[in-house]
Write an enzyme that holds these catalytic residues in place. Structure first.
Site, PDB file in Angstrom:
ATOM      1  NE  ARG A   2      -3.831  -2.260   0.099  1.00  0.00           N
ATOM      2  CZ  ARG A   2      -3.729  -3.543  -0.275  1.00  0.00           C
ATOM      3  NH1 ARG A   2      -2.600  -3.983  -0.808  1.00  0.00           N
ATOM      4  NH2 ARG A   2      -4.735  -4.371  -0.127  1.00  0.00           N
ATOM      5  CG  LEU A  58      21.658   7.056  24.064  1.00  0.00           C
ATOM      6  CD1 LEU A  58      21.511   7.222  22.550  1.00  0.00           C
ATOM      7  CD2 LEU A  58      22.565   5.878  24.368  1.00  0.00           C
ATOM      8  CG  ASP A  80      11.878  11.824  29.628  1.00  0.00           C
ATOM      9  OD1 ASP A  80      13.118  11.981  29.517  1.00  0.00           O
ATOM     10  OD2 ASP A  80      11.369  11.028  30.441  1.00  0.00           O
ATOM     11  CG  ASN A  81      16.268  14.457  29.903  1.00  0.00           C
ATOM     12  OD1 ASN A  81      17.378  14.982  29.808  1.00  0.00           O
ATOM     13  ND2 ASN A  81      16.042  13.207  29.519  1.00  0.00           N
ATOM     14  CB  CYS A 119       4.871  13.609  30.704  1.00  0.00           C
ATOM     15  SG  CYS A 119       5.026  14.116  28.990  1.00  0.00           S
TER      16      CYS A 119
END
Ligand SMILES: [Zn+2]
Length: 251
Positions: A9, A105, A125-126, A190
């Site tokens: 597709r 990392l 996230d930081n 979060c």
């Protein structure tokens, strides 16, 4: 089961075709973070047949992740995110080579992994990690798809450092340039500020879209354009970024 059918597709699209599919198969992509952004991004990239995915995350799956981190199931709680992600992605598409990097990392690790890949998705996230990923991608001339989401809102921008920061004659910015002359301050996570699941899903999915476009050579409108998504009003805004002439990374 015919593997030719798996990608049929997307191969119907003239921008993909057989050539684009081969470009995806030979691509090596590093995802820094396998949380709310990395989970949908990794699922779509594995589904699309990206040849090698390096999934880096030092966290374990927590029950509080499950409302938004769609890679994981209740049984994964307590297990390594990168290992769980590897298992799920290999189940989805056994033709993709998935490497689990069970660590957060730092600069040294990024200097090892970033030159090994064609593209990096910053799904962290930081701020400390984001700035380090930006530095490493700029240093090694590797394109960076950056995403973030908190509360009801999210952001996305692509930096293509392959041309050493030049774009149509004008110098391209980097992530650090967003902060101008201000030293960046820590941003709410979060865990502190909350997050609505689908918003991070929208941003992570958009990151996968931009990654596929980079792999197959489709022009991106998000290059050096900060895209801001406001979930409550369902609006996208774009802000053109310019390079900071005093940027400690790219100037
Ligand atoms: Zn910069």
């Amino acid at each position: 089961m015919s593997e030719a059918l798996r990608y049929s597709r997307q191969q119907l699209l003239p921008e993909i075709g057989e050539q684009g599919q081969q470009a995806l198969a030979s691509a090596r992509v590093l995802l820094v973070g396998a949380g709310g952004l990395g989970a949908p991004a990794a699922l779509y990239l594995a589904g699309a047949g990206v040849g090698t995915l390096l999934i880096a995350d030092g966290d374990t799956v927590d029950v509080s992740n499950l409302h938004r981190q769609v890679l994981y199931r209740r049984d994964d709680c307590g297990d390594s995110k990168s290992d769980s992600a590897q298992g799920q992605l290999e189940t989805l598409n056994p033709h993709v080579n998935v490497e689990s990097i069970d660590e957060r990392l730092d600069d040294e690790a990024l200097d090892y992994y970033v030159p090994e890949v064609d593209l990096v998705l910053d799904c962290s996230d930081n701020l400390t990690t984001r700035l380090a990923v930006n530095r490493a991608c700029h240093r090694h001339s590797v394109p960076l798809v950056f995403g973030a989401a908190v509360g009801w809102d999210g952001q996305l921008v692509v930096f293509d450092f392959r041309d050493k920061g030049q774009l149509g004659g004008a110098k391209q910015p980097c992530y650090q340039c967003l902060f101008g002359d201000q030293l960046p301050t820590a941003q709410a996570s979060c865990a502190e500020a909350g997050i609505i699941g689908p918003v991070v899903g929208i941003l992570g999915t958009a990151m996968a879209l931009e990654a596929i476009k980079l792999c197959v050579g489709v022009e991106s409108k998000t290059l050096s354009q900060l895209q801001i998504f406001e979930g409550k009003s369902f609006a996208w805004r774009a802000i053109s970024l310019s390079a900071n002439p005093d940027c400690p990374v790219c100037a």
